[in-house]
Enzyme design. Structure first.
Site, PDB file in Angstrom:
ATOM      1  N   LYS A  62       0.932  -1.158  -0.175  1.00 51.18           N
ATOM      2  CA  LYS A  62      -0.019  -0.020  -0.090  1.00 51.18           C
ATOM      3  C   LYS A  62       0.940   1.213   0.072  1.00 51.18           C
ATOM      4  O   LYS A  62       1.781   1.284   0.689  1.00 51.18           O
ATOM      5  CB  LYS A  62      -0.798   0.051   1.220  1.00 51.18           C
ATOM      6  N   SER A 131      -9.606   2.145   2.624  1.00 51.49           N
ATOM      7  CA  SER A 131      -8.529   3.070   1.891  1.00 51.49           C
ATOM      8  C   SER A 131      -7.574   2.053   1.085  1.00 51.49           C
ATOM      9  O   SER A 131      -6.911   2.640   0.117  1.00 51.49           O
ATOM     10  CB  SER A 131      -7.813   4.067   2.865  1.00 51.49           C
ATOM     11  N   SER A 155     -10.319  -0.244   6.644  1.00 51.98           N
ATOM     12  CA  SER A 155      -9.704  -0.115   5.438  1.00 51.98           C
ATOM     13  C   SER A 155      -9.084  -1.448   5.002  1.00 51.98           C
ATOM     14  O   SER A 155      -8.493  -1.560   3.944  1.00 51.98           O
ATOM     15  CB  SER A 155      -8.840   0.950   5.495  1.00 51.98           C
TER      16      SER A 155
END
Length: 413
Positions: A62, A131, A155
């Site tokens: 990420k 996210s 997330s």
């Protein structure tokens, strides 16, 4: 989807090389990412280790997690092209295990709510969640066998459910958040995405240097408490039906299943999550807010505007409530005839359109409690969108959460 355990079994059997396994991921990315848009950048010449328990496993990182050989852009133009000098410890650990951090996956800016351009791999007209949008979508599209994400509200669990993959939010601080852009130091938790529960269990056990996580035996009759929180707005009918299907399947597989209600204290704690998150976010992003406010996306900018008014008294009171709830949750597991909790991963399937990442209301309490959570795909809607359920265990009992999730995964087929 690419399975970590399947790839490693082929490598161990000599029918696939680590280079060949990474090549499968690169081929899948070339074939599918134009439609999914899961990646912020790719390593064009990755070093591929030949030894190690994760040799040949391509991993998505990420894009709020530092990598020394790839930019870390935070999903924001403020950090466009920024190159950290060091890997975050979790990335360094992956390399020591032989894994290949092949790509940075898209994140909503600073891991808040403003969406990315990533699309749901099961239905391009729907959100992949956030996210950790790119990590969930990359695994769901079969482009990677493993990806890292983070969770401050929902997330990891929510996008995993939306994209039809397994997502794990481990116990708080089981994996180090050093080298990860902070949003809330009391909530931010590193997690991961994989094709199946066994893949996720192996990866987490190796990353955490705790082999027992992958060795928890199926008890044959785990005690499962089914929770539909009454302090949250109601879930959609499809999500509730998926939860009941998982519960009945677990019961047929030998689990002892009963409905479980949570005390009012947990509703109070649920309401404390945004207070703690916002108070800490205004400090964690103080430099960006002071110097680049107009470059922040609209939802984050508005949230930080409002967060300036969150005072220390409210923050301290919220922390005290959260602490009382964590102590009470120990009693739920200790005295409530419960080994794990089974609950909703999300209010429903991935929402249509790309304007929203969905709602984290069925995740925030458990993030605040710091307990391990695993989402398991259960079924799909008539429109082909995945639905998942969430398995929760007591703090530090990550192996039990994964074992119960594996039982449910097998039971629903």
């Amino acid at each position: 989807m690419l399975s970590l355990l399947d790839l490693r079994a082929r490598i161990d059997a000599g029918t696939l090389t680590p280079h060949g396994a990474v090549g499968l991921a690169r081929e899948a990315i070339a074939a599918r990412d134009d439609a999914v848009r899961a990646f912020a950048c790719l390593d064009p010449r990755p070093a591929v280790a030949q030894e190690g328990p994760l040799a040949g496993i391509a991993v998505g990182i990420k894009d709020i997690i530092d990598t020394a050989d790839l930019p870390t852009g935070m999903g924001s133009p403020i950090y466009a092209g920024w190159r950290p000098k060091a890997d975050a410890p979790v990335v360094a650990r992956l390399r020591r295990l032989g894994a290949v951090p092949l790509a940075k996956t898209t994140t909503t800016p600073f891991a808040f709510l403003d969406p990315t351009a990533t699309r749901n791999p099961r239905h391009s007209g729907h959100s992949p969640g956030g996210s950790s949008a790119g990590s969930a979508a990359a695994v769901g599209a079969g482009m990677l066998p493993l990806a890292l994400g983070t969770q401050t509200g929902g997330s990891v669990i929510r996008p995993a459910a939306f994209c039809g993959v397994v997502g794990v939010k481990p116990s708080f601080r089981l994996l180090p958040t050093v080298g990860v852009k902070c949003y809330s130091w009391a909530l931010d938790t590193l997690g991961l995405f994989a094709a199946r529960v066994g893949d996720a269990a192996r990866a987490l056990a190796l990353l955490a240097e705790r082999p027992g996580i992958d060795l928890v035996a199926d008890t044959g009759a785990p005690r499962i408490g089914v929770v539909v929180p009454d302090f949250c707005d109601e879930a959609e009918a499809d999500a509730l039906a998926a939860l009941q299907r998982a519960a009945r399947a677990a019961e047929r597989a030998g689990a002892r299943v009963h409905d479980l209600s949570l005390a009012p204290l947990f509703g109070e704690a649920f309401a404390c999550h945004p207070v703690i998150q916002d108070y800490e976010a205004r400090q964690a992003l103080a430099w960006e807010y002071a110097h680049h406010r107009e470059a922040l996306p609209p939802l984050l900018r508005a949230a930080l505007d409002a967060a300036q008014d969150v005072g220390t008294d409210a923050y301290d009171a919220a922390r005290r409530t959260a602490h009382r709830a964590r102590r009470s949750l120990k009693d739920v597991f200790g005295e409530g005839d419960v080994d794990v909790i089974l609950t909703l991963s999300a209010p429903g399937a991935a929402p249509e359109g790309l304007a929203s990442t969905g709602d984290s209301r069925f995740n925030r309490l458990w993030t605040l409690m710091g307990v391990p959570c695993v989402t398991v795909p259960v079924e799909t809607t008539g429109g082909g969108l995945p639905l998942g359920v969430q398995v929760i265990a007591r703090f530090g009992d990550d192996g039990r959460a994964l074992a119960a999730a594996r039982l449910i995964e097998r039971a629903v087929g």
